[in-house]
Design a protein around this motif. Structure first.
Motif, PDB file in Angstrom:
ATOM      1  N   VAL A  74      15.282 -10.294   3.524  1.00  0.00           N
ATOM      2  CA  VAL A  74      14.146  -9.530   3.023  1.00  0.00           C
ATOM      3  C   VAL A  74      14.084  -8.202   3.774  1.00  0.00           C
ATOM      4  O   VAL A  74      13.904  -8.172   4.995  1.00  0.00           O
ATOM      5  CB  VAL A  74      12.816 -10.289   3.211  1.00  0.00           C
ATOM      6  N   VAL A  75      14.255  -7.108   3.046  1.00  0.00           N
ATOM      7  CA  VAL A  75      14.136  -5.769   3.631  1.00  0.00           C
ATOM      8  C   VAL A  75      12.684  -5.339   3.475  1.00  0.00           C
ATOM      9  O   VAL A  75      12.169  -5.244   2.353  1.00  0.00           O
ATOM     10  CB  VAL A  75      15.069  -4.767   2.922  1.00  0.00           C
ATOM     11  N   ILE A  76      12.006  -5.065   4.598  1.00  0.00           N
ATOM     12  CA  ILE A  76      10.567  -4.803   4.534  1.00  0.00           C
ATOM     13  C   ILE A  76      10.155  -3.866   5.661  1.00  0.00           C
ATOM     14  O   ILE A  76      10.803  -3.823   6.715  1.00  0.00           O
ATOM     15  CB  ILE A  76       9.774  -6.131   4.609  1.00  0.00           C
ATOM     16  N   GLN A  77       9.093  -3.121   5.429  1.00  0.00           N
ATOM     17  CA  GLN A  77       8.557  -2.210   6.447  1.00  0.00           C
ATOM     18  C   GLN A  77       7.108  -2.572   6.719  1.00  0.00           C
ATOM     19  O   GLN A  77       6.403  -3.067   5.838  1.00  0.00           O
ATOM     20  CB  GLN A  77       8.642  -0.762   5.974  1.00  0.00           C
ATOM     21  N   ASP A  78       6.688  -2.349   7.944  1.00  0.00           N
ATOM     22  CA  ASP A  78       5.302  -2.602   8.305  1.00  0.00           C
ATOM     23  C   ASP A  78       4.423  -1.455   7.808  1.00  0.00           C
ATOM     24  O   ASP A  78       4.920  -0.401   7.401  1.00  0.00           O
ATOM     25  CB  ASP A  78       5.166  -2.747   9.816  1.00  0.00           C
ATOM     26  N   SER A  79       3.114  -1.674   7.823  1.00  0.00           N
ATOM     27  CA  SER A  79       2.147  -0.648   7.416  1.00  0.00           C
ATOM     28  C   SER A  79       1.100  -0.480   8.508  1.00  0.00           C
ATOM     29  O   SER A  79       0.755  -1.441   9.205  1.00  0.00           O
ATOM     30  CB  SER A  79       1.448  -1.037   6.114  1.00  0.00           C
ATOM     31  N   TYR A  80       0.586   0.729   8.635  1.00  0.00           N
ATOM     32  CA  TYR A  80      -0.539   0.987   9.525  1.00  0.00           C
ATOM     33  C   TYR A  80      -1.834   0.797   8.751  1.00  0.00           C
ATOM     34  O   TYR A  80      -1.956   1.231   7.599  1.00  0.00           O
ATOM     35  CB  TYR A  80      -0.485   2.415  10.063  1.00  0.00           C
ATOM     36  N   MET A  81      -2.792   0.159   9.397  1.00  0.00           N
ATOM     37  CA  MET A  81      -4.111   0.058   8.784  1.00  0.00           C
ATOM     38  C   MET A  81      -4.800   1.418   8.907  1.00  0.00           C
ATOM     39  O   MET A  81      -4.679   2.096   9.921  1.00  0.00           O
ATOM     40  CB  MET A  81      -4.951  -1.029   9.473  1.00  0.00           C
ATOM     41  N   GLY A  82      -5.508   1.765   7.840  1.00  0.00           N
ATOM     42  CA  GLY A  82      -6.247   3.017   7.894  1.00  0.00           C
ATOM     43  C   GLY A  82      -5.591   4.105   7.069  1.00  0.00           C
ATOM     44  O   GLY A  82      -4.977   3.843   6.048  1.00  0.00           O
ATOM     45  N   SER A  83      -5.684   5.316   7.533  1.00  0.00           N
ATOM     46  CA  SER A  83      -5.288   6.480   6.755  1.00  0.00           C
ATOM     47  C   SER A  83      -3.872   6.359   6.232  1.00  0.00           C
ATOM     48  O   SER A  83      -2.927   6.150   6.983  1.00  0.00           O
ATOM     49  CB  SER A  83      -5.401   7.746   7.607  1.00  0.00           C
ATOM     50  N   GLY A  84      -3.752   6.503   4.916  1.00  0.00           N
ATOM     51  CA  GLY A  84      -2.442   6.506   4.297  1.00  0.00           C
ATOM     52  C   GLY A  84      -1.990   5.165   3.779  1.00  0.00           C
ATOM     53  O   GLY A  84      -0.989   5.084   3.085  1.00  0.00           O
ATOM     54  N   VAL A  85      -2.698   4.071   4.096  1.00  0.00           N
ATOM     55  CA  VAL A  85      -2.255   2.758   3.640  1.00  0.00           C
ATOM     56  C   VAL A  85      -2.539   2.568   2.162  1.00  0.00           C
ATOM     57  O   VAL A  85      -1.700   2.131   1.397  1.00  0.00           O
ATOM     58  CB  VAL A  85      -2.920   1.638   4.463  1.00  0.00           C
ATOM     59  N   SER A  86      -3.745   2.903   1.740  1.00  0.00           N
ATOM     60  CA  SER A  86      -4.085   2.707   0.331  1.00  0.00           C
ATOM     61  C   SER A  86      -3.226   3.601  -0.542  1.00  0.00           C
ATOM     62  O   SER A  86      -2.967   4.752  -0.211  1.00  0.00           O
ATOM     63  CB  SER A  86      -5.556   3.025   0.074  1.00  0.00           C
ATOM     64  N   ARG A  87      -2.798   3.081  -1.671  1.00  0.00           N
ATOM     65  CA  ARG A  87      -1.933   3.858  -2.544  1.00  0.00           C
ATOM     66  C   ARG A  87      -2.701   4.946  -3.296  1.00  0.00           C
ATOM     67  O   ARG A  87      -2.120   5.691  -4.066  1.00  0.00           O
ATOM     68  CB  ARG A  87      -1.205   2.934  -3.512  1.00  0.00           C
ATOM     69  N   GLY A 136       0.768  -1.235   0.000  1.00  0.00           N
ATOM     70  CA  GLY A 136       0.000   0.000   0.000  1.00  0.00           C
ATOM     71  C   GLY A 136       0.795   1.279   0.000  1.00  0.00           C
ATOM     72  O   GLY A 136       0.224   2.352   0.157  1.00  0.00           O
ATOM     73  N   LYS A 137       2.113   1.211  -0.187  1.00  0.00           N
ATOM     74  CA  LYS A 137       2.904   2.432  -0.025  1.00  0.00           C
ATOM     75  C   LYS A 137       3.474   2.984  -1.320  1.00  0.00           C
ATOM     76  O   LYS A 137       3.770   4.162  -1.398  1.00  0.00           O
ATOM     77  CB  LYS A 137       4.037   2.182   0.977  1.00  0.00           C
ATOM     78  N   ARG A 138       3.699   2.142  -2.303  1.00  0.00           N
ATOM     79  CA  ARG A 138       4.260   2.619  -3.561  1.00  0.00           C
ATOM     80  C   ARG A 138       3.615   1.886  -4.721  1.00  0.00           C
ATOM     81  O   ARG A 138       3.120   0.781  -4.578  1.00  0.00           O
ATOM     82  CB  ARG A 138       5.784   2.423  -3.591  1.00  0.00           C
ATOM     83  N   GLN A 139       3.685   2.495  -5.872  1.00  0.00           N
ATOM     84  CA  GLN A 139       3.146   1.902  -7.093  1.00  0.00           C
ATOM     85  C   GLN A 139       4.064   2.259  -8.242  1.00  0.00           C
ATOM     86  O   GLN A 139       4.295   3.434  -8.511  1.00  0.00           O
ATOM     87  CB  GLN A 139       1.739   2.422  -7.375  1.00  0.00           C
ATOM     88  N   HIS A 195      -3.377  10.610  -0.935  1.00  0.00           N
ATOM     89  CA  HIS A 195      -2.499  11.673  -1.426  1.00  0.00           C
ATOM     90  C   HIS A 195      -1.191  11.746  -0.657  1.00  0.00           C
ATOM     91  O   HIS A 195      -0.174  12.194  -1.181  1.00  0.00           O
ATOM     92  CB  HIS A 195      -3.214  13.030  -1.357  1.00  0.00           C
ATOM     93  N   ASN A 196      -1.158  11.312   0.602  1.00  0.00           N
ATOM     94  CA  ASN A 196       0.067  11.429   1.394  1.00  0.00           C
ATOM     95  C   ASN A 196       1.209  10.595   0.840  1.00  0.00           C
ATOM     96  O   ASN A 196       2.369  10.818   1.172  1.00  0.00           O
ATOM     97  CB  ASN A 196      -0.191  10.991   2.847  1.00  0.00           C
ATOM     98  N   HIS A 197       0.896   9.594   0.029  1.00  0.00           N
ATOM     99  CA  HIS A 197       1.945   8.716  -0.462  1.00  0.00           C
ATOM    100  C   HIS A 197       2.247   8.936  -1.936  1.00  0.00           C
ATOM    101  O   HIS A 197       2.805   8.070  -2.592  1.00  0.00           O
ATOM    102  CB  HIS A 197       1.583   7.254  -0.183  1.00  0.00           C
ATOM    103  N   TRP A 198       1.884  10.073  -2.465  1.00  0.00           N
ATOM    104  CA  TRP A 198       2.339  10.447  -3.793  1.00  0.00           C
ATOM    105  C   TRP A 198       3.751  11.008  -3.658  1.00  0.00           C
ATOM    106  O   TRP A 198       4.107  11.602  -2.649  1.00  0.00           O
ATOM    107  CB  TRP A 198       1.443  11.524  -4.395  1.00  0.00           C
ATOM    108  N   ILE A 199       4.552  10.792  -4.683  1.00  0.00           N
ATOM    109  CA  ILE A 199       5.875  11.389  -4.700  1.00  0.00           C
ATOM    110  C   ILE A 199       5.875  12.520  -5.707  1.00  0.00           C
ATOM    111  O   ILE A 199       4.970  12.651  -6.526  1.00  0.00           O
ATOM    112  CB  ILE A 199       6.971  10.364  -5.035  1.00  0.00           C
ATOM    113  N   SER A 200       6.909  13.366  -5.657  1.00  0.00           N
ATOM    114  CA  SER A 200       6.953  14.520  -6.546  1.00  0.00           C
ATOM    115  C   SER A 200       7.126  14.086  -7.990  1.00  0.00           C
ATOM    116  O   SER A 200       7.631  13.017  -8.284  1.00  0.00           O
ATOM    117  CB  SER A 200       8.104  15.440  -6.133  1.00  0.00           C
ATOM    118  N   GLY A 201       6.700  14.930  -8.894  1.00  0.00           N
ATOM    119  CA  GLY A 201       6.794  14.607 -10.308  1.00  0.00           C
ATOM    120  C   GLY A 201       5.584  13.819 -10.768  1.00  0.00           C
ATOM    121  O   GLY A 201       4.625  13.613 -10.027  1.00  0.00           O
TER     122      GLY A 201
END
Length: 296
Positions: free
Chosen positions: A83-96, A41-44, A99-105
């Motif tokens: 395996v390099v991995i990060q956890d995710s929080y359920m709820g706000s900001g998880v879904s890709r 849910g953090k990058r696409q 808007h909080n997880h958009w990158i510039s450009g």
């Protein structure tokens, strides 16, 4: 569809779904896998449904477990997976689509293709029938415990601490500043070269490090997710020797490819993002100092 885009000596590069590439891997020859899947849910990076991170939480865990268990069964006895991995929080900001997880450009912006599959009912964020919003999902542990229950060895959880974490718009918890490096093996006695892993102790003598490794991320142009070379280089040198075969299921920015070229390791890599594969072909050409041709 999966295609081999490059083959030259000890290097093979594939574009496509990693599960299809598994059929191309030799049995009993891979010594190490050091990789980082796209975080849930953090990058696409593509619009392909086979890209990791766009599915439901349960499917994400299952796909990771299926990948690493298959690799552990195909590797040399005594091989290692990190395996390099990060956890995710359920709820706000998880879904890709958030808007909080958009990158510039304009590249790799979240397009919301994962909304329904992640339990999204608001078109803004993922949700779950049991896990409450604001709770960590425990993704690294879900993956690790499943592999342990399958009979594989979870040797260690290394903590990669970032001294300059990304600021977060939160007021009731600490910023996320660590990622987890999960070390799995398929046999109790595994290859481990201690010297590249040693650090200077207080008494001036070399010793094994603590499980917390501190290093800033090393972002590259066109890729927002890159692990630090000095951390993964130590992992690579500790579990491989020259001419050992390394497999990278998610080439990404090509860090592991660069290290294998520098340290004379054989390398097979793939990525579902065509741009990342083509960039890796360029890395090989630059290292070998002559033009290379991308297979089509």
């Amino acid at each position: 569809m999966t295609e081999q885009r490059f083959k030259n000596g000890d290097i093979r590069l594939f574009h496509g779904d990693v599960f299809q590439v598994l059929n191309e891997l030799p049995d009993g020859e891979i010594q190490a896998v050091i990789t980082s899947p796209t975080y849930w849910g953090k990058r696409q990076f593509t619009d392909d449904d086979c890209e990791f991170g766009s599915e439901s939480m349960e499917d994400y865990v299952n796909r990771n477990v299926n990948l690493y268990s298959t690799l552990l069964s195909k590797m040399k006895q005594g091989g290692s997976i990190f395996v390099v991995i990060q956890d995710s929080y359920m709820g706000s900001g998880v879904s890709r689509s958030h808007h909080n997880h958009w990158i510039s450009g304009n590249e790799y912006k979240r397009k919301g293709i994962d909304s329904e599959r992640q339990g999204n009912t608001s078109s803004v964020t993922a949700s779950h029938k049991i896990i409450k919003n604001k709770s960590l999902c425990g993704l690294p542990y879900r993956i690790a415990l499943a592999l342990v229950d399958m009979g594989y060895i979870w040797r260690q959880q290394i903590i990669w601490e970032k001294p300059n974490p990304m600021p977060e718009n939160v007021k009731d918890r600490a910023w996320q500043s660590v990622e987890y490096i999960l070390h799995f093996t398929n046999f109790g006695k595994y290859k481990f070269n201690k010297r590249p892993f040693l650090v200077n102790g207080i008494n001036g003598k070399l010793r094994l490090p603590s499980q917390v490794l501190v290093a800033p991320p090393e972002p590259k142009v066109g890729h927002s997710a890159t692990f630090p070379k000095k951390v993964v280089e130590r992992l690579l040198l500790s579990v491989t020797d020259e001419k050992d075969l390394v497999f990278e299921p998610f080439i990404g920015s090509g860090t592991m490819l660069e290290l294998c070229l520098q340290h004379n390791r054989r390398f097979i890599g793939c990525d579902i993002c065509e741009k990342f594969v083509d960039n890796s072909v360029g890395i090989v050409g630059e290292f070998l100092s002559f033009p290379v041709t991308i297979s089509t």
